[in-house]
Design a protein around this motif. Structure first.
Motif, PDB file in Angstrom:
ATOM      1  N   ALA A   1       0.831  -1.205   0.000  1.00 36.18           N
ATOM      2  CA  ALA A   1       0.000   0.000   0.000  1.00 36.18           C
ATOM      3  C   ALA A   1       0.864   1.253   0.000  1.00 36.18           C
ATOM      4  CB  ALA A   1      -0.907  -0.004   1.226  1.00 36.18           C
TER       5      ALA A   1
ATOM      6  N   SER B   1      -1.714 -12.912   4.005  1.00 35.92           N
ATOM      7  CA  SER B   1      -3.176 -12.879   3.946  1.00 35.92           C
ATOM      8  C   SER B   1      -3.674 -12.222   2.662  1.00 35.92           C
ATOM      9  CB  SER B   1      -3.760 -12.204   5.179  1.00 35.92           C
ATOM     10  OG  SER B   1      -3.270 -10.894   5.287  1.00 35.92           O
TER      11      SER B   1
ATOM     12  N   SER C   1      -9.597 -10.656   3.916  1.00 37.19           N
ATOM     13  CA  SER C   1      -8.622  -9.716   4.466  1.00 37.19           C
ATOM     14  C   SER C   1      -8.726  -8.453   3.611  1.00 37.19           C
ATOM     15  CB  SER C   1      -7.235 -10.344   4.355  1.00 37.19           C
ATOM     16  OG  SER C   1      -6.249  -9.427   4.743  1.00 37.19           O
ATOM     17  N   GLY C   2      -8.908  -7.307   4.252  1.00 37.48           N
ATOM     18  CA  GLY C   2      -9.161  -6.076   3.496  1.00 37.48           C
ATOM     19  C   GLY C   2      -8.161  -5.849   2.376  1.00 37.48           C
ATOM     20  N   SER C   3      -6.875  -5.944   2.711  1.00 33.58           N
ATOM     21  CA  SER C   3      -5.854  -5.648   1.702  1.00 33.58           C
ATOM     22  C   SER C   3      -5.865  -6.668   0.553  1.00 33.58           C
ATOM     23  CB  SER C   3      -4.469  -5.583   2.346  1.00 33.58           C
ATOM     24  OG  SER C   3      -4.187  -6.800   2.987  1.00 33.58           O
TER      25      SER C   3
ATOM     26  N   LEU D   1       1.139   5.556   9.549  1.00 30.74           N
ATOM     27  CA  LEU D   1       0.635   4.237   9.979  1.00 30.74           C
ATOM     28  C   LEU D   1       1.271   3.857  11.318  1.00 30.74           C
ATOM     29  CD1 LEU D   1      -0.750   1.414   9.317  1.00 30.74           C
ATOM     30  CD2 LEU D   1       1.388   0.810   8.206  1.00 30.74           C
TER      31      LEU D   1
ATOM     32  N   ARG E   1      -7.092  -5.806  -2.933  1.00 31.97           N
ATOM     33  CA  ARG E   1      -6.236  -5.086  -3.873  1.00 31.97           C
ATOM     34  C   ARG E   1      -5.231  -6.004  -4.557  1.00 31.97           C
ATOM     35  NH1 ARG E   1      -4.875  -1.341   0.784  1.00 31.97           N
ATOM     36  NH2 ARG E   1      -3.112  -2.750   0.631  1.00 31.97           N
TER      37      ARG E   1
ATOM     38  N   HIS F   1      -6.546  -2.731  13.376  1.00 34.14           N
ATOM     39  CA  HIS F   1      -7.667  -1.925  12.865  1.00 34.14           C
ATOM     40  C   HIS F   1      -8.552  -1.463  14.023  1.00 34.14           C
ATOM     41  CE1 HIS F   1      -6.741  -2.590   8.688  1.00 34.14           C
ATOM     42  NE2 HIS F   1      -6.688  -3.885   8.875  1.00 34.14           N
TER      43      HIS F   1
ATOM     44  N   ASP G   1       4.954  -1.848   6.252  1.00 34.54           N
ATOM     45  CA  ASP G   1       3.681  -2.471   6.602  1.00 34.54           C
ATOM     46  C   ASP G   1       3.566  -2.406   8.116  1.00 34.54           C
ATOM     47  OD1 ASP G   1       2.318  -3.174   4.373  1.00 34.54           O
ATOM     48  OD2 ASP G   1       3.337  -5.101   4.122  1.00 34.54           O
ATOM     49  N   ALA G   2       2.636  -3.162   8.662  1.00 34.74           N
ATOM     50  CA  ALA G   2       2.524  -3.197  10.117  1.00 34.74           C
ATOM     51  C   ALA G   2       3.590  -4.147  10.664  1.00 34.74           C
ATOM     52  CB  ALA G   2       1.126  -3.653  10.506  1.00 34.74           C
TER      53      ALA G   2
ATOM     54  N   SER H   1      -3.700  -7.803  12.239  1.00 30.12           N
ATOM     55  CA  SER H   1      -4.366  -6.638  11.653  1.00 30.12           C
ATOM     56  C   SER H   1      -5.735  -6.416  12.269  1.00 30.12           C
ATOM     57  CB  SER H   1      -4.400  -6.701  10.133  1.00 30.12           C
ATOM     58  OG  SER H   1      -4.796  -7.947   9.701  1.00 30.12           O
TER      59      SER H   1
ATOM     60  N   LYS I   1      -2.306   3.978   3.072  1.00 27.83           N
ATOM     61  CA  LYS I   1      -2.573   2.787   3.884  1.00 27.83           C
ATOM     62  C   LYS I   1      -4.013   2.678   4.355  1.00 27.83           C
ATOM     63  CE  LYS I   1       1.936   1.993   4.037  1.00 27.83           C
ATOM     64  NZ  LYS I   1       2.571   0.818   3.422  1.00 27.83           N
ATOM     65  N   TYR I   2      -4.468   1.442   4.386  1.00 27.49           N
ATOM     66  CA  TYR I   2      -5.759   1.086   5.000  1.00 27.49           C
ATOM     67  C   TYR I   2      -5.462   0.744   6.458  1.00 27.49           C
ATOM     68  CZ  TYR I   2      -8.864  -2.915   6.264  1.00 27.49           C
ATOM     69  OH  TYR I   2      -9.666  -3.823   6.906  1.00 27.49           O
ATOM     70  N   TRP I   3      -5.999   1.510   7.361  1.00 28.21           N
ATOM     71  CA  TRP I   3      -5.771   1.210   8.783  1.00 28.21           C
ATOM     72  C   TRP I   3      -6.987   1.706   9.551  1.00 28.21           C
ATOM     73  CZ3 TRP I   3      -2.936  -2.369  10.524  1.00 28.21           C
ATOM     74  CH2 TRP I   3      -2.535  -2.424  11.859  1.00 28.21           C
TER      75      TRP I   3
HETATM   76  O1  PMV Z   1      -5.683  -6.600   5.136  1.00 24.49           O
HETATM   77  P1  PMV Z   1      -5.347  -6.414   6.569  1.00 24.49           P
HETATM   78  O2  PMV Z   1      -6.558  -6.426   7.435  1.00 24.49           O
HETATM   79  O3  PMV Z   1      -4.293  -7.391   7.008  1.00 24.49           O
HETATM   80  O4  PMV Z   1      -4.720  -4.941   6.756  1.00 24.49           O
HETATM   81  C1  PMV Z   1      -3.534  -4.532   6.142  1.00 24.49           C
HETATM   82  C2  PMV Z   1      -3.078  -3.223   6.659  1.00 24.49           C
HETATM   83  C3  PMV Z   1      -1.756  -2.686   6.127  1.00 24.49           C
HETATM   84  O5  PMV Z   1      -1.018  -3.688   5.465  1.00 24.49           O
HETATM   85  C4  PMV Z   1      -0.925  -2.196   7.300  1.00 24.49           C
HETATM   86  C5  PMV Z   1      -1.977  -1.520   5.183  1.00 24.49           C
HETATM   87  C6  PMV Z   1      -2.528  -1.830   3.825  1.00 24.49           C
HETATM   88  O6  PMV Z   1      -3.274  -0.997   3.309  1.00 24.49           O
HETATM   89  O7  PMV Z   1      -2.176  -2.870   3.243  1.00 24.49           O
END
Ligand code: PMV
Length: 360
Positions: free
Chosen positions: A29, A126, A165-167, A273, A170, A227, A314-315, A223, A32-34
């Motif tokens: 990303a 994920s 998983s949100g990411s 982030l 994408r 979140h 990333d996280a 995550s 970032k999605y957070w």
């Molecule tokens: O998809 P998740 O719920 O594991 O969240 C991913 C969050 C980050 O990797 C930190 C940022 C992102 O947008 O990918």
């Protein structure tokens, strides 16, 4: 579009058994999605480069049951061996996606999955894993439906991956994917990711991502937990607002190929982030001393070399080095000379922007 658009009306083909394989890449990303709302709806829009080499390959074998099951029936093999600790995540994925894939309890599934990157590298699997599984299930649905509009296939694959998983939403396509409603991108949706719909300057074609493995053993903050830390976070609203603005600003950056502005947005997003994690309750520091050492080295090298290398995170503690292809040789030399020393066991992974998942 609403989630109802992803509920199929009926199937016309009877399939008793079969097998499908997808290879899906990971993604990195830029914005970032957070933070998320209920049902995996993002608190802010995000955008990413789809990667190429870091990927998960998943084979889904399916066999129709004589009697429809009362629960999901599946086996999971990771790198050829049963992996019971992955099963709860898959079960949750099946539970969330069943309303949109009503055939799930009609079959016994064997899911065989493997990654191109080491499991303990701190690279989250994920995104690539859920994307690969969602695509395999969509392939089965396409067979059951006999035919499917390609754009419905793409949107629904991303929609299902998001529920895992949100990411992952994408990772189904590439090279640049955007997820989450954004006022300056009318096609965007909270439900699924879309291919970035605007002009992208050629300097971003074949953009490079070298992942420096700083601390492979450390457990990332999950995550889900991460979140959740954005609920009642003192800076949440400002942060979500900033993500919207950064996305708007990126549109011009992508169009004009303005690398200096690109660097500012991408590095600020990475540090934000981590700032969100440091200022949540409970608080975390996921960077390691070597993460910071690498960041300082990058800043010094960029200044001295007038190249356009930047970092994102990333996280976790690993550092993604992003740079244009025409600077590859100089940056590779820089990595070898100055950064490898900060990588655990000298390990790093060379990747680049890719075009998305493929059916094998
Ligand atoms: O998809 P998740 O719920 O594991 O969240 C991913 C969050 C980050 O990797 C930190 C940022 C992102 O947008 O990918």
């Amino acid at each position: 579009m609403t989630k109802k658009d992803f509920i199929p009306s009926s199937y016309i083909v009877h399939k008793t058994e079969g097998k499908v394989t997808y290879r899906s890449p990971s993604n990195i990303a830029l914005v970032k999605y957070w933070g998320k709302k209920e049902n995996q709806i993002p608190a802010n829009p995000s955008i990413s480069f789809t990667l190429d080499s870091c990927a998960t390959t998943t084979t889904l074998s399916y066999r129709k049951l004589k009697v429809r099951g009362t629960d999901f029936s599946f086996d999971l093999l990771f790198e050829g061996k049963p992996k019971p600790d992955f099963k709860p995540k898959i079960k949750t994925f099946f539970e969330r996606t069943e309303p949109y894939l009503p055939f799930l309890k009609d079959y016994h599934f064997t899911i065989e999955t493997s990654n191109t990157f080491p499991h303990s590298s701190g690279i989250a699997s994920s995104a690539s894993g859920m994307s690969a599984l969602a695509l395999c299930l969509m392939e089965l649905e396409r067979e059951l439906a006999n035919d499917m509009d390609p754009s419905h296939f793409a949107n629904k694959a991303s929609f299902l991956a998001r529920l895992g998983s949100g990411s992952a939403s994408r990772s189904t396509e590439g090279p640049i994917m955007q997820w989450g409603q954004h006022k300056d991108t009318p096609e965007s949706s909270d439900l699924f990711a879309i291919k970035y719909p605007y002009q992208v300057h050629e300097v971003f074609h074949n953009f490079q991502d070298t992942i420096l493995l700083v601390d492979q053993g450390t457990k990332q903050v999950s995550s889900t937990l991460g979140h959740n830390l954005m609920h009642n976070h003192p800076y949440a609203e400002q942060r979500f607002d900033q993500a919207h603005k950064n996305l708007t600003n990126l549109q011009l950056v992508f169009k004009e190929g303005n690398l200096s502005e690109f660097i500012k947005i991408v590095e600020s997003e990475a540090l934000t982030l981590h700032a969100m994690m440091m200022t949540s309750m409970p608080y975390f520091i996921l960077m390691k001393p070597n993460t910071l050492a690498i960041i300082n080295k990058i800043w010094a090298f960029r200044e001295a070399s007038k190249t356009h290398v930047c970092f994102t995170l990333d996280a976790g503690a690993n550092v993604h080095l992003l740079y244009p292809e025409n600077e590859k040789e100089k940056i590779k030399q820089f990595i070898k000379n100055e950064l490898v020393a900060y990588c655990e066991n000298g390990q790093y992974i060379c990747d680049q922007i890719g075009t998305g998942a493929k059916k094998l």
